[in-house]
Design a protein around this motif. Structure first.
Motif, PDB file in Angstrom:
ATOM      1  N   VAL A  70      18.031 -32.652  58.034  1.00  0.00           N
ATOM      2  CA  VAL A  70      17.994 -34.078  57.718  1.00  0.00           C
ATOM      3  C   VAL A  70      19.229 -34.508  56.934  1.00  0.00           C
ATOM      4  N   GLU A  71      19.645 -33.720  55.971  1.00  0.00           N
ATOM      5  CA  GLU A  71      20.839 -34.093  55.206  1.00  0.00           C
ATOM      6  C   GLU A  71      22.075 -34.107  56.095  1.00  0.00           C
ATOM      7  N   GLY A  72      22.164 -33.126  56.985  1.00  0.00           N
ATOM      8  CA  GLY A  72      23.301 -33.095  57.901  1.00  0.00           C
ATOM      9  C   GLY A  72      23.292 -34.288  58.842  1.00  0.00           C
ATOM     10  N   ARG A 107      14.859 -44.024  63.862  1.00  0.00           N
ATOM     11  CA  ARG A 107      13.600 -44.658  63.489  1.00  0.00           C
ATOM     12  C   ARG A 107      12.761 -43.731  62.616  1.00  0.00           C
ATOM     13  N   TRP A 108      12.694 -42.451  62.985  1.00  0.00           N
ATOM     14  CA  TRP A 108      11.895 -41.485  62.227  1.00  0.00           C
ATOM     15  C   TRP A 108      12.421 -41.333  60.800  1.00  0.00           C
ATOM     16  N   THR A 109      13.721 -41.437  60.653  1.00  0.00           N
ATOM     17  CA  THR A 109      14.322 -41.292  59.321  1.00  0.00           C
ATOM     18  C   THR A 109      14.454 -42.617  58.592  1.00  0.00           C
ATOM     19  N   GLY A 110      13.843 -43.677  59.122  1.00  0.00           N
ATOM     20  CA  GLY A 110      13.692 -44.891  58.350  1.00  0.00           C
ATOM     21  C   GLY A 110      14.645 -46.028  58.612  1.00  0.00           C
ATOM     22  N   HIS A 111      15.525 -45.912  59.611  1.00  0.00           N
ATOM     23  CA  HIS A 111      16.404 -47.058  59.856  1.00  0.00           C
ATOM     24  C   HIS A 111      15.591 -48.193  60.465  1.00  0.00           C
ATOM     25  N   PRO A 112      15.731 -49.418  59.951  1.00  0.00           N
ATOM     26  CA  PRO A 112      14.840 -50.500  60.380  1.00  0.00           C
ATOM     27  C   PRO A 112      15.245 -51.219  61.659  1.00  0.00           C
ATOM     28  N   SER A 113      16.461 -51.008  62.152  1.00  0.00           N
ATOM     29  CA  SER A 113      16.937 -51.840  63.264  1.00  0.00           C
ATOM     30  C   SER A 113      17.823 -51.032  64.200  1.00  0.00           C
ATOM     31  N   PRO A 142      18.654 -40.811  55.099  1.00  0.00           N
ATOM     32  CA  PRO A 142      17.416 -40.609  55.851  1.00  0.00           C
ATOM     33  C   PRO A 142      16.199 -40.462  54.934  1.00  0.00           C
ATOM     34  N   ALA A 143      15.105 -41.056  55.377  1.00  0.00           N
ATOM     35  CA  ALA A 143      13.812 -40.924  54.700  1.00  0.00           C
ATOM     36  C   ALA A 143      12.789 -40.572  55.776  1.00  0.00           C
ATOM     37  N   PRO A 144      12.643 -39.288  56.112  1.00  0.00           N
ATOM     38  CA  PRO A 144      11.812 -38.880  57.247  1.00  0.00           C
ATOM     39  C   PRO A 144      10.359 -39.328  57.112  1.00  0.00           C
ATOM     40  N   GLY A 145       9.743 -39.564  58.284  1.00  0.00           N
ATOM     41  CA  GLY A 145       8.330 -39.873  58.313  1.00  0.00           C
ATOM     42  C   GLY A 145       7.999 -41.311  58.607  1.00  0.00           C
ATOM     43  N   ALA A 146       8.991 -42.128  58.954  1.00  0.00           N
ATOM     44  CA  ALA A 146       8.736 -43.554  59.186  1.00  0.00           C
ATOM     45  C   ALA A 146       7.963 -43.803  60.473  1.00  0.00           C
ATOM     46  N   VAL A 147       8.048 -42.892  61.435  1.00  0.00           N
ATOM     47  CA  VAL A 147       7.245 -42.965  62.662  1.00  0.00           C
ATOM     48  C   VAL A 147       6.582 -41.611  62.848  1.00  0.00           C
TER      49      VAL A 147
END
Length: 275
Positions: A70-72, A107-113, A142-147
């Motif tokens: 995720v960091e990469g 999307r999974w990592t939280g990008h809204p658009s 990234p903030a995993p878990g959004a989907v």
């Protein structure tokens, strides 16, 4: 925010006051690396992202295209200019699978658009550029878990309690052929739903109403949870995209058949029926 964008709409956005970040994710399963083709010609300002090394981790027991570090992934996205408050558009050569993988990860990592260019480069009629741009760094973290995301146990449970769609070709689902993974067949209870049937000739997605009808016929009744898997989490992401266009949220089993079939303790079903 819609999950897809037309070539004409994107051409207008790119000349507007706040153009989106554009990512070129051209990729071919088992084929040559397409970075050279990108350098020869790409959409204005587009940054190349490599699916195998930047949108996936190393192949292994977790599958051929497991989640990337995720960091990469965040570092790659920031280097491409991705910021949390700026639209992103992803495209590939036209099949849509690789672009959908990038769309799903963002999307999974939280990008809204995030949107996919419908039909990809094959439908682009605007100007092209060569070389490699140098975008200003972005700020996306990234903030995993959004989907929703499925593991093997979750996929098995969903096949029993909800609707698990197998996005691979029907002959692979039935176990008649298996050109890549060690065992042919499908997860018991999964329903065959080849992702190739979500598009019309030329690679564009079917209209939302047609997709809604298709998934309803497969069992997406609006009450059951829906999940998707494929061979290694690439074409399955395209199925999740098609479901999103149809207004149906769905979870992706990222390890997919490449992880499932590598574990000899997992059951395998064959034939045209789910069981």
């Amino acid at each position: 925010m819609n999950a897809i964008i037309s070539a004409s709409a994107l051409e207008g956005d790119l000349t507007g006051p706040t153009p989106p970040v554009v990512l070129d994710v051209r990729w071919q399963l088992g084929g040559p690396h397409l970075g050279g083709a990108y350098e020869e010609a790409h959409l204005p300002g587009a940054v190349f992202v490599d699916l195998d090394s930047e949108l996936a981790g190393p192949a292994g027991p977790a599958g051929r295209h497991p989640l990337p570090d995720v960091e990469g992934f965040g570092s790659v996205m920031r280097a491409a200019g991705v910021s949390v408050d700026r639209d992103v558009v992803v495209y590939d050569g036209g099949q849509g699978w690789a672009a959908a993988r990038a769309w799903w990860l963002l999307r999974w990592t939280g990008h809204p658009s995030v949107r996919v260019l419908d039909g990809g480069l094959a439908h682009w009629t605007g100007p092209l550029e060569s070389g490699r741009p140098s975008p200003a760094p972005g700020d996306f973290v990234p903030a995993p878990g959004a989907v929703p995301l499925l593991d093997a146990d979750g996929a098995a449970e969903l096949a029993r309690s909800g609707l698990l769609l197998d996005a691979r070709a029907g002959e692979r689902y039935r176990g008649e052929v298996e050109p890549i993974d060690p065992v042919g067949g499908h997860i018991p209870g999964a329903v065959s739903a080849p992702t190739t049937e979500n598009v019309v000739e030329g690679g564009r997605l079917r209209p939302a109403g047609e997709l809604t009808d298709r998934f309803a016929a497969l069992g997406a009744d609006g009450a059951s949870r829906v999940g998707v898997y494929c061979g290694s989490g690439v074409s399955g992401a395209h199925q999740v995209l098609a479901l999103a266009v149809a207004g149906i949220p769905a979870a992706l089993y990222i390890g997919s058949w490449s992880e499932w079939s590598a574990d000899t303790s997992r059951p395998v079903a064959k034939g045209a029926e789910p069981q």
